[in-house]
Scaffold this active site. Sequence first.
Site, PDB file in Angstrom:
ATOM      1  N   THR A 173      10.778  -1.845  -4.168  1.00  0.00           N
ATOM      2  CA  THR A 173      10.790  -3.218  -4.687  1.00  0.00           C
ATOM      3  C   THR A 173       9.575  -3.383  -5.599  1.00  0.00           C
ATOM      4  OG1 THR A 173      11.794  -3.974  -2.642  1.00  0.00           O
ATOM      5  CG2 THR A 173      10.840  -5.663  -4.072  1.00  0.00           C
ATOM      6  N   LYS A 227      16.696  -8.210  -6.696  1.00  0.00           N
ATOM      7  CA  LYS A 227      15.979  -8.015  -5.421  1.00  0.00           C
ATOM      8  C   LYS A 227      14.927  -9.108  -5.211  1.00  0.00           C
ATOM      9  CE  LYS A 227      14.199  -6.121  -1.765  1.00  0.00           C
ATOM     10  NZ  LYS A 227      14.811  -6.387  -0.476  1.00  0.00           N
ATOM     11  N   LYS A 243       3.697  -9.478  -1.676  1.00  0.00           N
ATOM     12  CA  LYS A 243       3.766  -8.793  -2.984  1.00  0.00           C
ATOM     13  C   LYS A 243       5.020  -9.224  -3.749  1.00  0.00           C
ATOM     14  CE  LYS A 243       6.081  -5.237  -2.717  1.00  0.00           C
ATOM     15  NZ  LYS A 243       7.074  -4.193  -2.699  1.00  0.00           N
TER      16      LYS A 243
HETATM   17  P1  NAP Z   1       5.553   1.756   3.696  1.00  0.00           P
HETATM   18  O1  NAP Z   1       6.008   2.118   5.059  1.00  0.00           O
HETATM   19  O2  NAP Z   1       4.292   0.984   3.504  1.00  0.00           O
HETATM   20  O3  NAP Z   1       5.497   3.141   2.843  1.00  0.00           O
HETATM   21  C1  NAP Z   1       5.003   3.140   1.539  1.00  0.00           C
HETATM   22  C2  NAP Z   1       5.182   4.513   0.910  1.00  0.00           C
HETATM   23  O4  NAP Z   1       4.654   4.459  -0.433  1.00  0.00           O
HETATM   24  C3  NAP Z   1       4.418   5.642   1.628  1.00  0.00           C
HETATM   25  O5  NAP Z   1       5.154   6.830   1.524  1.00  0.00           O
HETATM   26  C4  NAP Z   1       3.129   5.703   0.803  1.00  0.00           C
HETATM   27  O6  NAP Z   1       2.483   6.946   0.878  1.00  0.00           O
HETATM   28  C5  NAP Z   1       3.686   5.499  -0.585  1.00  0.00           C
HETATM   29  N1  NAP Z   1       2.645   5.087  -1.533  1.00  0.00           N
HETATM   30  C6  NAP Z   1       1.941   3.926  -1.535  1.00  0.00           C
HETATM   31  N2  NAP Z   1       1.074   3.905  -2.554  1.00  0.00           N
HETATM   32  C7  NAP Z   1       1.202   5.090  -3.198  1.00  0.00           C
HETATM   33  C8  NAP Z   1       0.590   5.672  -4.342  1.00  0.00           C
HETATM   34  N3  NAP Z   1      -0.351   5.015  -5.047  1.00  0.00           N
HETATM   35  N4  NAP Z   1       1.006   6.906  -4.733  1.00  0.00           N
HETATM   36  C9  NAP Z   1       1.962   7.567  -4.048  1.00  0.00           C
HETATM   37  N5  NAP Z   1       2.581   7.079  -2.958  1.00  0.00           N
HETATM   38  C10 NAP Z   1       2.214   5.847  -2.546  1.00  0.00           C
HETATM   39  O7  NAP Z   1       6.671   0.922   2.906  1.00  0.00           O
HETATM   40  P2  NAP Z   1       8.228   0.725   3.254  1.00  0.00           P
HETATM   41  O8  NAP Z   1       8.361  -0.337   4.267  1.00  0.00           O
HETATM   42  O9  NAP Z   1       8.863   2.053   3.432  1.00  0.00           O
HETATM   43  O10 NAP Z   1       8.704   0.068   1.855  1.00  0.00           O
HETATM   44  C11 NAP Z   1       8.854   0.846   0.674  1.00  0.00           C
HETATM   45  C12 NAP Z   1       9.402  -0.074  -0.422  1.00  0.00           C
HETATM   46  O11 NAP Z   1      10.658  -0.609   0.010  1.00  0.00           O
HETATM   47  C13 NAP Z   1       8.514  -1.287  -0.729  1.00  0.00           C
HETATM   48  O12 NAP Z   1       8.581  -1.557  -2.098  1.00  0.00           O
HETATM   49  C14 NAP Z   1       9.143  -2.400   0.090  1.00  0.00           C
HETATM   50  O13 NAP Z   1       8.891  -3.678  -0.478  1.00  0.00           O
HETATM   51  C15 NAP Z   1      10.615  -2.032   0.012  1.00  0.00           C
HETATM   52  N6  NAP Z   1      11.464  -2.474   1.142  1.00  0.00           N
HETATM   53  C16 NAP Z   1      11.028  -2.369   2.426  1.00  0.00           C
HETATM   54  C17 NAP Z   1      11.866  -2.790   3.451  1.00  0.00           C
HETATM   55  C18 NAP Z   1      11.433  -2.721   4.902  1.00  0.00           C
HETATM   56  O14 NAP Z   1      12.092  -3.357   5.734  1.00  0.00           O
HETATM   57  N7  NAP Z   1      10.414  -1.981   5.253  1.00  0.00           N
HETATM   58  C19 NAP Z   1      13.134  -3.314   3.175  1.00  0.00           C
HETATM   59  C20 NAP Z   1      13.559  -3.366   1.847  1.00  0.00           C
HETATM   60  C21 NAP Z   1      12.711  -2.936   0.833  1.00  0.00           C
HETATM   61  P3  NAP Z   1       1.360   7.228   2.039  1.00  0.00           P
HETATM   62  O15 NAP Z   1       2.172   7.676   3.234  1.00  0.00           O
HETATM   63  O16 NAP Z   1       0.522   8.262   1.471  1.00  0.00           O
HETATM   64  O17 NAP Z   1       0.635   5.920   2.285  1.00  0.00           O
END
Ligand code: NAP
Length: 283
Positions: free
Chosen positions: A98, A173, A241
Amino acid sequence: MNNTKIGWIGLGKMGIPMSRQLIKAGFPVTVFNRSKNKEKDLKEAGAEIASTPAELIQQTDVIIMMVSDDQAIRDIFSGDKGLLRAGTHGKIIINMSTVSPAISKEFAGLCKNQENDYLDAPVSGSVKQAEEGQLVIMVGGDDEIFQKVKAVLEKLGKLAIRVGDSGAGNSAKLAVNTLLGFHAQGLAEAVIFANKNGISTEDLMTVINNSAIGNVFGKIKGEAIINDNYQAAFALKHIAKDLRLAKAEGLDTPLGETVYKTFQQAESGFGEEDIIAVIKQLK
Ligand code: NAP
């Protein structure tokens, strides 16, 4: 299509179950994650590991990323060993994070310059839907490219729908997550009001869940409030965010302004907890 080589970037809460879903479907999957400790489980499940995004794009055909925010996208494309440094062409890059429509338009253009294609394809649904391949995927980009990868996306979601050109998936989104913010704050305020007037959260949720306004979100988050369990499925920092991104895209309606403010204030205290921890801020 099952022999399409998939490159997966981002093993967070969503990236792990989503990439596992593609391994289960029989695709050869290579993964990259910034922190190295998260790749081990995927290796055991059958994935190859790439040490940089540049290495990953050289070895694969369709590259999918699921990472936090615009900065992560910039680092993955343009970092020292980023995707654009590899000089490959003919690849399809799908960004399911997102992020802002602006960053999708920017990197769609840069991909095109190298004869690669880019789709934005953010998802609605959380960890449970990711584990079950039941996400809803909204896609921006060329229809011809979308058709080429639709079968892959359909392993991750129950619906993959193209909503317009580059950035349109991200705009859709942001609209969905604005409504999610309304739902979270609305549910929290209803619970606070009911409790203040002597109604237990359990009773209130039983009534809501059996009424016309009952929904899956209320069922899951109502239980979280009752169990005092705010462990993040969707971290509050992510909705904060998303509302910032929506505001930058012109969100200026009365409820929009209100949820924007609420979640910005909640982020410093409860950012790592679940979205419904907003109730603690409102209390
Ligand atoms: P998360 O658990 O916080 O994971 C974030 C991922 O991004 C990790 O693999 C992290 O790597 C990587 N990352 C962050 N900054 C980075 C950088 N500068 N360079 C390279 N990798 C980086 O997030 P999530 O919940 O999976 O969500 C991922 C996306 O999906 C977000 O945009 C979120 O808004 C969206 N989303 C989430 C959900 C939900 O329910 N969780 C639902 C729909 C959409 P590290 O492991 O090294 O930190």
